[in-house]
Design an enzyme around this catalytic site. Structure first.
Site, PDB file in Angstrom:
ATOM      1  CG  ASP A 158      -1.802  -1.176   1.340  1.00 49.58           C
ATOM      2  OD1 ASP A 158      -2.461  -1.474   0.334  1.00 49.58           O
ATOM      3  OD2 ASP A 158      -1.852  -1.807   2.414  1.00 49.58           O
ATOM      4  CG  ASP A 185      -2.377  -4.048  -1.658  1.00 49.45           C
ATOM      5  OD1 ASP A 185      -3.578  -4.199  -1.947  1.00 49.45           O
ATOM      6  OD2 ASP A 185      -1.868  -4.524  -0.638  1.00 49.45           O
ATOM      7  CG  ASP A 242      -5.351  -1.026   2.688  1.00 49.37           C
ATOM      8  OD1 ASP A 242      -6.056  -0.370   1.911  1.00 49.37           O
ATOM      9  OD2 ASP A 242      -4.966  -2.192   2.456  1.00 49.37           O
ATOM     10  NE  ARG A 302     -11.246  -3.387  -2.010  1.00 52.36           N
ATOM     11  CZ  ARG A 302     -10.339  -4.342  -1.816  1.00 52.36           C
ATOM     12  NH1 ARG A 302      -9.134  -4.020  -1.376  1.00 52.36           N
ATOM     13  NH2 ARG A 302     -10.633  -5.604  -2.048  1.00 52.36           N
TER      14      ARG A 302
END
Length: 443
Positions: A223, A262, A266, A321
């Site tokens: 990430d 990715d 997050d 997302r």
């Protein structure tokens, strides 16, 4: 409007030098300085304002604002950055990044294990030779998969960097940033990251998983930033982008995209009290995930945590997302979502989530229904009020339930956010956010 034209319009707006309420001049084009610099104040000394989202709860988020002179560093290289983060333990520190720092300047070949050969990897694990019933976890160290794992571990060691407690990391001026780096905010308290353009790290060694889906899939790591079990974190005026390596540029193997990205951000593993404000998230697929699993073990860690506020962020050209939520008590307001034809959804309603999505603005292209804005993954109530789509008020839950009755959503997340400062009209949000969000625009 085509995706390229729509994106150009939005990014053109991001670069505009305008004057808006609360910000007398976003960018002083002649000098190349921000308003903050012109006014003589040091953004590195700033704390998250009282009442500004979940990050302000309890002790608040001050980062390294109290650092003494010995713990203020300006860095221009990756090694300087890593060294500055390690020095001084958890004493308050301010690390200023000047220019763009590349964590992967040496290239992917510098991480490859002796004997690793991607052609041999493709030949051995092709569906024709390996099949789709067995994963690669049991492969020995001297196999193509084993050599890939060694190579991947070398890259992880090189590009991941941990930010300690009581730290502010901030870009200097309009052109500061990181390429190929993964910022790890893990198990610490009180971190601020501001004014950086962060180009998503490119995973040099994605893993093929034959058992992922009906036809297998490529899975990647790294990430751009991850908040893992940490508390009191403020991410502000950053730009997260795939930069020179958008998904559209990635090759395909075994009929699937060779996915080398990715997430952009997050927030997982019991992280709590996070505010993400005035950021740009652009040109990415799986953008922002809050809570990473439905499992019982994850639930034991995440339940009662993952309190996150997202406000005045621009999500442009992202697929999904934005965020996807599990367990979290999330407040998303005054964000602008600019979709293109690759759009899947914005808000993912997941396991035990309690999302409040209010007074956001959505700009959708022709043929993309507002019913797609919400995506139901698990049974969980959601509050979605006061939102505008293409300039007009839309009841997102009603339109979703009418068009997708198989995924009927419950209205009412069961809580009312109180940690907000200014709340703008959703009609004004595109003009405000498009011009003020992102790196180089602290004011």
């Amino acid at each position: 409007m085509s995706r390229s034209k729509r994106h150009a319009r939005v990014m053109g707006g991001l670069r505009a030098a305008v004057s808006l309420a609360g910000c007398t001049a976003l960018v002083l084009a002649v000098t190349g300085t921000t308003t903050a610099q012109a006014q003589g104040r040091d953004p590195g000394r700033e704390s998250l304002a009282a009442g500004d989202g979940w990050g302000s709860a309890g002790t608040g988020t001050t980062g390294g604002s109290a650092a003494d002179a010995a713990h203020v560093r300006t860095v221009t290289t990756w090694e300087q950055f890593r060294t500055a983060l390690r020095e001084g333990g958890t004493a308050p520190k301010i690390i200023k990044i000047r220019g763009t720092i590349d964590a992967n300047a040496a290239g992917c070949s510098s991480f490859a294990a002796d004997g690793y050969d991607f052609g041999a990897y493709l030949e051995k694990y092709s569906p024709e030779n390996w099949g789709l019933d067995t994963d690669l976890e049991g492969e020995p160290a001297d196999s193509p998969e084993g050599l890939r794992r060694i190579s991947a571990a070398r890259q992880a060691e090189a590009v991941k960097v941990s930010i300690p407690a009581n730290t502010t990391v901030i870009g200097v001026g309009r052109n500061a940033g990181l390429k190929g780096a993964s910022l790890q905010i893990t198990g610490v308290d009180n971190v601020i990251v501001r004014n950086l353009t962060v180009e998503s790290p490119l995973d040099c060694f994605p893993q093929w998983d034959p058992t992922d889906g009906a036809t297998g899939n490529w899975n990647s790591e790294y990430d751009s930033a991850v908040v893992y079990g940490s508390t009191h974190v403020w991410l502000d005026h950053n730009t997260f982008t795939d930069g020179a390596h958008p998904d559209s540029s990635l090759p395909r193997y075994f009929g699937m995209v060779y996915q080398q990205h990715d997430g952009e951000l997050d927030i997982v593993k019991g992280a709590d009290f996070v505010t993400a404000s005035w950021n740009v998230f652009t040109e990415h697929d799986k953008t922002l995930m809050i809570g990473n699993s439905d499992s019982a073990a994850t639930a034991a860690v995440d339940r009662g945590h993952l309190k996150v506020t997202l406000h005045h962020n621009l999500f442009s050209g992202v697929v999904e997302r934005a965020p996807r939520v599990r367990f979290g008590q999330v407040d998303a307001y005054n964000n602008h979502y600019v979709a293109d034809t690759s759009y899947a959804y914005s808000f993912g309603i997941g396991m035990e989530s309690r999302l409040v999505a209010e007074k956001n603005a959505f700009t959708l292209p022709a043929g993309v229904s507002a019913a797609k804005i919400l995506k139901k993954w698990k049974e969980a109530p959601v509050t979605a009020t006061g939102n505008h789509v293409n300039g007009a008020p839309v009841d997102l839950i009603a339109v979703h339930n009418a068009e997708i009755p198989a995924e009927t959503l419950q209205s009412g997340a069961g809580w009312t956010p109180t940690l907000r400062t200014r709340v703008d009209s959703p009609k004004a949000v595109p003009g405000i956010v498009d011009h003020r969000a992102g790196a180089g625009k602290i004011c």
